[in-house]
Design a protein around this motif. Sequence first.
Motif, PDB file in Angstrom:
ATOM      1  N   GLY A  49       0.831  -1.198   0.000  1.00  0.00           N
ATOM      2  CA  GLY A  49       0.000   0.000   0.000  1.00  0.00           C
ATOM      3  C   GLY A  49       0.865   1.246   0.000  1.00  0.00           C
ATOM      4  O   GLY A  49       2.077   1.192  -0.200  1.00  0.00           O
ATOM      5  N   SER A  51       0.652   5.577   1.829  1.00  0.00           N
ATOM      6  CA  SER A  51      -0.066   6.704   2.415  1.00  0.00           C
ATOM      7  C   SER A  51       0.581   7.983   1.911  1.00  0.00           C
ATOM      8  O   SER A  51       1.806   8.050   1.751  1.00  0.00           O
ATOM      9  CB  SER A  51       0.010   6.679   3.944  1.00  0.00           C
ATOM     10  OG  SER A  51      -0.789   5.662   4.494  1.00  0.00           O
ATOM     11  N   CYS A  82      -4.882   7.199   0.951  1.00  0.00           N
ATOM     12  CA  CYS A  82      -4.202   5.911   0.987  1.00  0.00           C
ATOM     13  C   CYS A  82      -4.591   5.134  -0.270  1.00  0.00           C
ATOM     14  O   CYS A  82      -5.608   5.416  -0.899  1.00  0.00           O
ATOM     15  CB  CYS A  82      -4.597   5.103   2.214  1.00  0.00           C
ATOM     16  SG  CYS A  82      -4.212   5.877   3.789  1.00  0.00           S
ATOM     17  N   HIS A  84      -3.237   1.584  -3.135  1.00  0.00           N
ATOM     18  CA  HIS A  84      -2.431   0.410  -3.452  1.00  0.00           C
ATOM     19  C   HIS A  84      -1.860   0.560  -4.868  1.00  0.00           C
ATOM     20  O   HIS A  84      -2.630   0.759  -5.810  1.00  0.00           O
ATOM     21  CB  HIS A  84      -3.279  -0.863  -3.411  1.00  0.00           C
ATOM     22  CG  HIS A  84      -4.043  -1.051  -2.135  1.00  0.00           C
ATOM     23  ND1 HIS A  84      -5.311  -0.533  -1.961  1.00  0.00           N
ATOM     24  CD2 HIS A  84      -3.706  -1.692  -0.995  1.00  0.00           C
ATOM     25  CE1 HIS A  84      -5.729  -0.860  -0.746  1.00  0.00           C
ATOM     26  NE2 HIS A  84      -4.783  -1.553  -0.141  1.00  0.00           N
ATOM     27  N   SER A 118       5.363  -0.023   8.029  1.00  0.00           N
ATOM     28  CA  SER A 118       4.420  -1.136   7.899  1.00  0.00           C
ATOM     29  C   SER A 118       3.463  -1.102   9.078  1.00  0.00           C
ATOM     30  O   SER A 118       3.767  -0.515  10.129  1.00  0.00           O
ATOM     31  CB  SER A 118       5.157  -2.478   7.851  1.00  0.00           C
ATOM     32  OG  SER A 118       5.839  -2.722   9.061  1.00  0.00           O
ATOM     33  N   GLU A 130      -0.285  -4.150   5.794  1.00  0.00           N
ATOM     34  CA  GLU A 130       0.417  -3.553   4.663  1.00  0.00           C
ATOM     35  C   GLU A 130       1.871  -3.215   4.961  1.00  0.00           C
ATOM     36  O   GLU A 130       2.212  -2.799   6.072  1.00  0.00           O
ATOM     37  CB  GLU A 130      -0.281  -2.253   4.237  1.00  0.00           C
ATOM     38  CG  GLU A 130      -1.663  -2.431   3.653  1.00  0.00           C
ATOM     39  CD  GLU A 130      -2.218  -1.140   3.088  1.00  0.00           C
ATOM     40  OE1 GLU A 130      -3.264  -1.201   2.438  1.00  0.00           O
ATOM     41  OE2 GLU A 130      -1.619  -0.049   3.304  1.00  0.00           O
ATOM     42  N   CYS A 132       3.754  -0.178   3.744  1.00  0.00           N
ATOM     43  CA  CYS A 132       3.058   1.047   3.345  1.00  0.00           C
ATOM     44  C   CYS A 132       4.010   2.243   3.332  1.00  0.00           C
ATOM     45  O   CYS A 132       4.053   3.020   4.297  1.00  0.00           O
ATOM     46  CB  CYS A 132       1.911   1.281   4.334  1.00  0.00           C
ATOM     47  SG  CYS A 132       0.888   2.725   4.020  1.00  0.00           S
ATOM     48  N   TRP A 176      -2.996   3.584  11.459  1.00  0.00           N
ATOM     49  CA  TRP A 176      -1.796   3.831  10.654  1.00  0.00           C
ATOM     50  C   TRP A 176      -1.424   5.305  10.655  1.00  0.00           C
ATOM     51  O   TRP A 176      -0.251   5.648  10.702  1.00  0.00           O
ATOM     52  CB  TRP A 176      -1.968   3.301   9.230  1.00  0.00           C
ATOM     53  CG  TRP A 176      -3.080   3.905   8.433  1.00  0.00           C
ATOM     54  CD1 TRP A 176      -3.034   5.018   7.652  1.00  0.00           C
ATOM     55  CD2 TRP A 176      -4.423   3.409   8.337  1.00  0.00           C
ATOM     56  NE1 TRP A 176      -4.260   5.261   7.070  1.00  0.00           N
ATOM     57  CE2 TRP A 176      -5.130   4.283   7.470  1.00  0.00           C
ATOM     58  CE3 TRP A 176      -5.096   2.307   8.883  1.00  0.00           C
ATOM     59  CZ2 TRP A 176      -6.468   4.092   7.145  1.00  0.00           C
ATOM     60  CZ3 TRP A 176      -6.439   2.118   8.558  1.00  0.00           C
ATOM     61  CH2 TRP A 176      -7.108   3.008   7.708  1.00  0.00           C
TER      62      TRP A 176
END
Length: 208
Positions: A49, A51, A82, A84, A118, A130, A132, A176
């Motif tokens: 993913g 952010s 956010c 993917h 993560s 994720e 991320c 997150w």
Amino acid sequence: MDVREHDGGRGAVASPPNEQVVLLDPAGRAIGAQDKRTVHGADTPLHLGFSCYIFDDRGRLLVTRRALHKRTFGGVWTNSVCGHPAPGEPLRAAVMRRVRRELGLAIGLPRLVLADFSYYASMNSVAENELCPVLVAHALGSTLSPDPDEVADMEWAPWSRFATQVADGERTVSPWCRAQVDALGALGDSPERWPDAPPALLPAAVRW
């Protein structure tokens, strides 16, 4: 202009059919892909993913509230956007694609600030799991047209106030986002002075 003054009447924008997310092994290597519509559940596999934190010319952060019907953390306030990366899609291209689709906003080229972030979080028996990376970007203009399937509300918040409220527990945000705010705060008080993270620290599956 406060984002609540914008014209958000573009209507819902459906996710592309068969949108895929990249599945990862614990070392961050790609091991396959899965339909985004089915990847999240009680035992969500580790996947890729990102952010992004978007700032305006006044140094304010765009904070968004996730749509109420989202399967994970619906109605929760979080960072700007956010998403993917699709299989084979470069990370910065994925961020810009997602920002345009979800917020109707143009941004400058995103900067990588946390390469190896993560997290795992669960709500109502649906988990997020994720690797991320975290990026920052500058908003080009103030016109926003959020997708109501993704975003329930938005606001611009001064970074220092937002970070303090999150740290003190005065402002509830996604798990997150809370962890990312802690990590970003360690980079310094001024977002424009946060150092670029080395792309070599990204998960192996990421195209930079």
